[in-house]
Design an enzyme around this catalytic site. Sequence first.
Site, short mmCIF file in Angstrom:
data_model
loop_
_atom_site.label_atom_id
_atom_site.label_comp_id
_atom_site.label_asym_id
_atom_site.label_seq_id
_atom_site.Cartn_x
_atom_site.Cartn_y
_atom_site.Cartn_z
CG HIS A 182 -3.17 -1.60 -6.84
ND1 HIS A 182 -3.51 -0.89 -5.72
CD2 HIS A 182 -3.12 -2.89 -6.44
CE1 HIS A 182 -3.68 -1.70 -4.70
NE2 HIS A 182 -3.43 -2.94 -5.12
NE ARG A 239 -4.13 -1.71 0.21
CZ ARG A 239 -4.23 -2.80 -0.56
NH1 ARG A 239 -3.29 -3.08 -1.45
NH2 ARG A 239 -5.26 -3.61 -0.46
C1 GLV Z 1 -5.07 -5.76 -3.58
O1 GLV Z 1 -4.45 -4.78 -3.44
C2 GLV Z 1 -5.47 -6.64 -2.52
O2 GLV Z 1 -5.48 -6.23 -1.36
O3 GLV Z 1 -5.80 -7.79 -2.82
#
Ligand code: GLV
Length: 311
Positions: A275, A227
């Site tokens: 991401h 994150r």
């Molecule tokens: C993606 O970021 C997840 O938490 O699976």
Amino acid sequence: MSILLNNNGYDNQTWYQALTTAFPDKAVHIYDQIVNLDETAHEIEYAVVWNHPNGDLQRYPNLKGILLLGAGTEHIDADDNIPHVPIVRLIDPEVIKDMGLYVLYWVMDQHRLYDTYRVQQQQAKWHRHNICQPSAFNVTVLGLGAVGKAVANGLSMNGFSVTGWDAYPQQLNNIACFHSTDQLATAVEQADVLVNCLPLNASTQHFINSDLIEQLPVGAMLINISRGDIIDDDALLSALDNNQLSRAVLDTFSIEPLPSASRYWQHPKVTVTPHMSGATYARSAVRLIADNIRRIENGEQPFPLHQPPTP
Ligand code: GLV
């Protein structure tokens, strides 16, 4: 009775199809397409959600379970009004494998100097560099949960020297594991690459800050697949600018999508990916979610259960 679906804009249609196929007897409502939520609310038994608006889940009086569409739980943890129903994480082996491959790719890129060779090609320069053996190339993985363990094992199986660190004691074959803040400096002091797999919570906010970065060898690389908020962006950018760090590969950010004004986009030492290191695909994950909905329907325990933090 029905299922509420909110994958925060990612592939809702595919998920809609997959859930409708898995549960032909249930209606599936895509959250931002519901016309009259007050009317539909009482039908909803299961919420299949990701980054769902805070406070919304308490509006469904017949809710029996919350099925998260990802492994991270910080969104749901930030919601103070979660009804008392099972909250189930999504630990999809396919996603975890993808994250391991993402990290292996960038670790190899750094170890084999592929970035240098890309630049050399632009200059038509034929020059071979000597590199150390993978066993002398050190990678430290921060966070040894399901993702961190798989990442660490994948690197170790490919011959890299791997160190792990977690808030709590962990054991992995062929991997030196450290824990607690006392052992953090030892865990990172040799790291040619630092890989962030920590969960985001109150104790990991800006965990990767200037103090930690200064403990890394000069020229280390950072990979973040967890994150964005775990990184102090100012500290990272100044460490790149002053050559304390050689590179950063960033897949997650404090604000997503990454704003176009972010310095990360243009920074010559930064690789930005959207991401995607472990994107969740309905093709594999819907079965895990459907099995857990069936477990709840049959009065069995779904898994893996998430315990929200106590306030
Ligand atoms: C993606 O970021 C997840 O938490 O699976």
